[in-house]
Enzyme design. Structure first.
Site, PDB file in Angstrom:
ATOM      1  CE  LYS A  30      79.883 -28.560  92.121  1.00  9.43           C
ATOM      2  NZ  LYS A  30      80.587 -29.106  93.344  1.00  9.43           N
ATOM      3  CG  ASN A  31      78.438 -31.855  94.146  1.00 10.41           C
ATOM      4  OD1 ASN A  31      79.099 -31.543  93.739  1.00 10.41           O
ATOM      5  ND2 ASN A  31      77.355 -30.969  94.804  1.00 10.41           N
ATOM      6  CB  CYS A 125      81.887 -23.181  98.082  1.00 19.80           C
ATOM      7  SG  CYS A 125      81.948 -23.077  96.300  1.00 19.80           S
ATOM      8  NE  ARG A 130      81.917 -27.505 102.523  1.00 15.98           N
ATOM      9  CZ  ARG A 130      81.885 -27.288 101.266  1.00 15.98           C
ATOM     10  NH1 ARG A 130      82.156 -26.491 100.495  1.00 15.98           N
ATOM     11  NH2 ARG A 130      81.138 -28.316 100.524  1.00 15.98           N
ATOM     12  CG  ASP A 316      74.108 -27.446  96.842  1.00 13.58           C
ATOM     13  OD1 ASP A 316      75.086 -26.678  97.373  1.00 13.58           O
ATOM     14  OD2 ASP A 316      74.024 -28.391  97.036  1.00 13.58           O
ATOM     15  NE  ARG A 409      85.041 -25.249  92.803  1.00  8.10           N
ATOM     16  CZ  ARG A 409      84.650 -25.143  94.215  1.00  8.10           C
ATOM     17  NH1 ARG A 409      84.746 -24.215  95.042  1.00  8.10           N
ATOM     18  NH2 ARG A 409      84.469 -26.475  94.484  1.00  8.10           N
TER      19      ARG A 409
HETATM   20  N1  EPU Z   1      80.157 -31.979 108.483  1.00  8.73           N
HETATM   21  C1  EPU Z   1      80.890 -31.922 109.766  1.00  8.73           C
HETATM   22  N2  EPU Z   1      81.847 -32.813 109.593  1.00  8.73           N
HETATM   23  C2  EPU Z   1      82.075 -33.532 108.657  1.00  8.73           C
HETATM   24  C3  EPU Z   1      81.362 -33.110 107.342  1.00  8.73           C
HETATM   25  C4  EPU Z   1      80.369 -32.623 107.535  1.00  8.73           C
HETATM   26  O1  EPU Z   1      80.195 -31.370 110.707  1.00  8.73           O
HETATM   27  O2  EPU Z   1      83.089 -34.321 108.629  1.00  8.73           O
HETATM   28  C5  EPU Z   1      79.099 -30.834 108.481  1.00  8.73           C
HETATM   29  C6  EPU Z   1      79.315 -29.585 107.615  1.00  8.73           C
HETATM   30  O3  EPU Z   1      80.104 -28.631 108.123  1.00  8.73           O
HETATM   31  C7  EPU Z   1      77.737 -29.287 107.363  1.00  8.73           C
HETATM   32  C8  EPU Z   1      76.999 -30.572 107.154  1.00  8.73           C
HETATM   33  O4  EPU Z   1      78.000 -31.445 107.847  1.00  8.73           O
HETATM   34  O5  EPU Z   1      77.251 -28.257 108.128  1.00  8.73           O
HETATM   35  C9  EPU Z   1      76.623 -30.895 105.759  1.00  8.73           C
HETATM   36  O6  EPU Z   1      77.946 -31.197 105.043  1.00  8.73           O
HETATM   37  P1  EPU Z   1      77.953 -32.232 103.945  1.00  8.73           P
HETATM   38  O7  EPU Z   1      79.353 -33.261 104.582  1.00  8.73           O
HETATM   39  O8  EPU Z   1      76.892 -33.103 103.668  1.00  8.73           O
HETATM   40  O9  EPU Z   1      78.499 -31.294 102.765  1.00  8.73           O
HETATM   41  P2  EPU Z   1      79.623 -31.848 101.705  1.00  8.73           P
HETATM   42  O10 EPU Z   1      79.550 -33.198 101.433  1.00  8.73           O
HETATM   43  O11 EPU Z   1      81.025 -31.004 102.294  1.00  8.73           O
HETATM   44  C10 EPU Z   1      78.205 -31.917  99.695  1.00  8.73           C
HETATM   45  C11 EPU Z   1      78.249 -30.913  98.372  1.00  8.73           C
HETATM   46  C12 EPU Z   1      77.839 -29.670  98.491  1.00  8.73           C
HETATM   47  C13 EPU Z   1      76.404 -29.607  99.078  1.00  8.73           C
HETATM   48  C14 EPU Z   1      76.454 -30.427 100.367  1.00  8.73           C
HETATM   49  C15 EPU Z   1      75.030 -30.563 101.013  1.00  8.73           C
HETATM   50  C16 EPU Z   1      80.001 -32.092  97.193  1.00  8.73           C
HETATM   51  C17 EPU Z   1      81.580 -32.099  96.708  1.00  8.73           C
HETATM   52  N3  EPU Z   1      79.533 -30.977  97.743  1.00  8.73           N
HETATM   53  O12 EPU Z   1      79.206 -31.275 100.450  1.00  8.73           O
HETATM   54  O13 EPU Z   1      77.738 -28.958  97.087  1.00  8.73           O
HETATM   55  O14 EPU Z   1      75.958 -28.303  99.370  1.00  8.73           O
HETATM   56  O15 EPU Z   1      76.836 -31.510 100.093  1.00  8.73           O
HETATM   57  O16 EPU Z   1      74.177 -31.073 100.165  1.00  8.73           O
HETATM   58  O17 EPU Z   1      79.194 -33.280  96.983  1.00  8.73           O
HETATM   59  C18 EPU Z   1      78.062 -27.093  95.586  1.00  8.73           C
HETATM   60  O18 EPU Z   1      77.926 -28.330  94.661  1.00  8.73           O
HETATM   61  O19 EPU Z   1      78.369 -26.010  95.521  1.00  8.73           O
HETATM   62  C19 EPU Z   1      78.348 -27.722  97.038  1.00  8.73           C
HETATM   63  C20 EPU Z   1      78.784 -26.907  98.061  1.00  8.73           C
END
Ligand code: EPU
Length: 428
Positions: A30-31, A125, A130, A316, A409
Site C-alpha cells: 500500500k505505502n 488513520c 499528523r 505499524d 483500506r
Molecule cells: N511529522 C511532522 N510533520 C510533518 C510530517 C510528519 O511532524 O510534516 C511527524 C508525524 O506527526 C509523526 C512523524 O513525523 O510523528 C512520522 O510521520 P511520517 O511523516 O513518517 O508518517 P507518514 O508519512 O504520515 C507513513 C505511512 C504510515 C506509517 C508512517 C511511519 C504512508 C501513506 N503512511 O506515514 O503508514 O505508519 O509512515 O512509518 O506511507 C499505515 O500504513 O497504516 C500507516 C499509518
C-alpha cells in the site's frame, strides 16, 4: 471511475480459537503503490504498474487522479495503466483527499505539472497529530508560495529549484513528496535526515528507470539531480514491491495461531526487526528466499519493544504485536515513539480480556498470558483493525468487528485469504 467497494457490507464475524495452517501470499505494498500512482502525474505518456493491491486507499488515489484529469484503466487482475496526459485540475478532490494521508504525496507532481495545487489537510488513520509542516517548508525552500485558508492550502510553485533541505525529523511521505518535486526541478536537491523505508528506494528505482537521477535513496541523505522541467519517460511495466506490513501481520498471525503458515512473495529482510523479536519470544521463523514459515511456539515469552523508523521495529506492527503479547508469559512494555495516538485499541482489547495498562500516550504494559473472549468491537484504524482480527481469531467465541472499511483500506480481501488458512471469518 473505478468501482469501489465502499458500499459493501461492513462487519466481520469471527469465530476464534482455531489453529491456522497453509500458505498465504503477500500482495503489493500500500505505502509504495500510492506513491507510484501519484508519481504517474510526472509522465505525459501512459505507464503500466503491476502487482497493485485492490485496496480502498488505492481506489481513493485512483479517484483523485481521475478527478485531476488522468485516465486510469485496469488492464489485468492487479495491473493498471495510467495516462496522465490530460492532467488539468489543480484542486485535489477535498472529500477524497481527506480520506487518506497518502493523498498529500499527489500534491508534489501536480505542482510540477500545473504550478498550483489546492488541497485540504490530508486525512488518514487517527493515530496522533499528523502535521504537514515539513512538506510545506520543503516546497517553500524550492520556491513555493503557500497560503492557508480555513478549509484548504493553496500552493503555487512555478519552476521548482533545487534545494538543500534538512528534515527536522524523519518523515516517510515528506521524503517521498519532496523527491517527486525535486526530480524535475532546476538544479540539484539534497534531502538530509531523509526516511529510509524500503518504499523510498523502490520509488527512486521506478523514477530512475524513467530518466530521473536519484542517488542515496534508502540512506538518510538523498541527492536528486533535477531534469530542469523535463517530464519523465515511462519505464517498462513496473511491479510494486511486496507489502512488508502485510508480511509482518501474517508473521504475527502465525506466531499466535499457526500450526505451520507459509508466507510467500515477501522480502524477509524488510521485516527483519520483527523476525528477531519473534525469535527472542520463542517463535520459529524459517526463511527460504522470498518465503517464510512460522508456527506458534509451545510457550511464547514476553518481550519489550520500542517502535522506530526503519529498519527498527515498525510502528505499524505495534497493535497486532500487542495482541500477540497478550498470549505471552510475563510483562512486555511497548514504547510507541513515532505517533502519539496509536493506543486507541487498548480499551476494547481489555474488554476482550487483555490486561494492558496505558502509562502514557507512548507507553503500555501488557501482562500475559490472558484468555481473550469474543465480543463486538469497532475497528479504530487500519493496523489496530488488523490487530482486532488477530485478537478475534485468538479469542474464545464469536466476535463482530465493525467499521471494517479501515481494514479494507490496506488489506485486500483479508477475510477470503484468512479463510484459506482455516479461519472462520465472514463478511456480513
Ligand atoms: N511529522 C511532522 N510533520 C510533518 C510530517 C510528519 O511532524 O510534516 C511527524 C508525524 O506527526 C509523526 C512523524 O513525523 O510523528 C512520522 O510521520 P511520517 O511523516 O513518517 O508518517 P507518514 O508519512 O504520515 C507513513 C505511512 C504510515 C506509517 C508512517 C511511519 C504512508 C501513506 N503512511 O506515514 O503508514 O505508519 O509512515 O512509518 O506511507 C499505515 O500504513 O497504516 C500507516 C499509518
Amino acid at each position: 471511475m473505478i468501482a469501489t467497494r465502499g458500499n459493501r457490507p461492513s462487519s466481520f464475524i469471527v469465530d476464534g480459537g482455531h489453529a491456522l495452517e497453509g500458505t498465504i501470499a503477500v500482495g503489493g505494498a500500500k505505502n509504495s503503490v500510492l506513491k507510484i500512482l501519484a508519481a504517474s502525474v510526472l509522465y505525459e505518456k501512459p505507464l503500466t504498474i503491476t502487482n497493485v493491491p485492490l485496496i480502498e486507499d488505492v481506489f481513493r488515489m485512483i479517484e483523485l487522479l481521475e478527478h485531476a484529469g488522468a485516465t486510469v484503466e485496469r488492464v489485468g487482475e492487479h495491473e493498471f495503466r495510467i495516462d496522465a496526459s490530460g492532467i488539468r485540475n489543480h484542486e485535489l478532490h477535498p472529500e477524497i483527499a481527506k480520506c487518506f494521508r497518502g493523498s498529500i504525496v499527489l500534491v508534489a507532481p501536480l505542482l510540477v505539472r500545473l504550478g498550483r495545487v489546492t488541497f485540504p489537510h490530508p486525512g488518514g488513520c487517527v493515530i496522533g497529530a499528523r502535521p504537514i509542516d515539513l512538506f510545506l517548508k520543503g516546497w517553500i525552500s524550492m520556491g513555493a508560495r503557500v497560503t492557508k485558508g480555513p478549509e484548504e492550502y493553496d500552493i503555487s510553485l512555478t519552476a521548482p529549484r533545487g534545494t538543500e533541505y534538512m528534515f527536522r525529523h524523519i518523515s516517510v511521505t515528506g521524503t517521498e513528496a519532496l523527491m517527486l518535486t525535486a526530480v524535475v526541478a532546476h538544479g540539484t536537491t539534497i534531502l538530509m535526515n531523509a526516511a529510509c523505508e524500503p518504499e523510498i528506494p523502490h520509488l527512486a528505482e521506478f523514477l530512475n528507470q524513467s530518466g530521473a537521477r536519484i542517488e542515496g535513496a534508502g540512506t538518510h541523505t538523498i541527492k536528486i539531480t533535477g531534469t530542469g522541467g523535463t517530464l519523465l519517460q515511462p519505464p517498462a511495466p513496473f511491479s510494486v514491491l511486496p507489502d512488508r506490513i502485510e508480511a509482518a501481520s501474517f508473521l504475527l498471525l502465525g506466531a499466535a495461531l499457526g500450526k505451520n503458515i507459509t508466507i510467500t512473495d515477501c522480502v524477509p529482510d524488510h521485516v527483519r526487526s520483527l523476525i528477531e523479536v519473534l525469535r527472542e519470544a520463542g517463535v520459529s521463523v524459517h526463511i527460504a528466499g522470498t518465503s517464510m514459515v512460522v508456527r506458534k511456539p509451545k510457550m511464547l515469552r514476553s518481550i519489550s519493544v520500542r517502535t522506530h523508523e526503519y529498519p527498527g521495529f515498525v510502528t505499524d506492527f505495534q497493535a497486532p504485536f500487542a495482541v500477540l503479547m497478550t498470549q505471552a508469559h510475563g510483562q512486555s512494555t511497548i514504547f510507541e515513539t513515532i505517533f502519539d495516538g496509536r493506543f486507541h485499541y487498548i480499551e476494547d482489547l481489555n474488554r476482550m480480556g487483555a490486561h494492558i495498562t496505558i502509562h502514557n500516550p507512548h507507553r503500555i504494559a501488557v501482562e500475559g498470558p490472558t484468555a481473550l473472549r469474543g465480543r463486538e468491537i469497532e475497528s479504530p484504524d487500519l493496523r489496530a483493525g488488523l490487530g482486532f482480527v488477530l485478537a478475534a481469531l485468538i479469542a474464545d467465541g464469536r466476535s463482530t468487528i465493525n467499521t471494517i472499511y479501515f481494514i479494507d483500506r490496506g488489506y485486500e480481501c483479508i477475510d477470503a485469504r484468512l479463510r484459506s488458512l482455516g479461519a472462520f471469518i465472514e463478511r456480513v
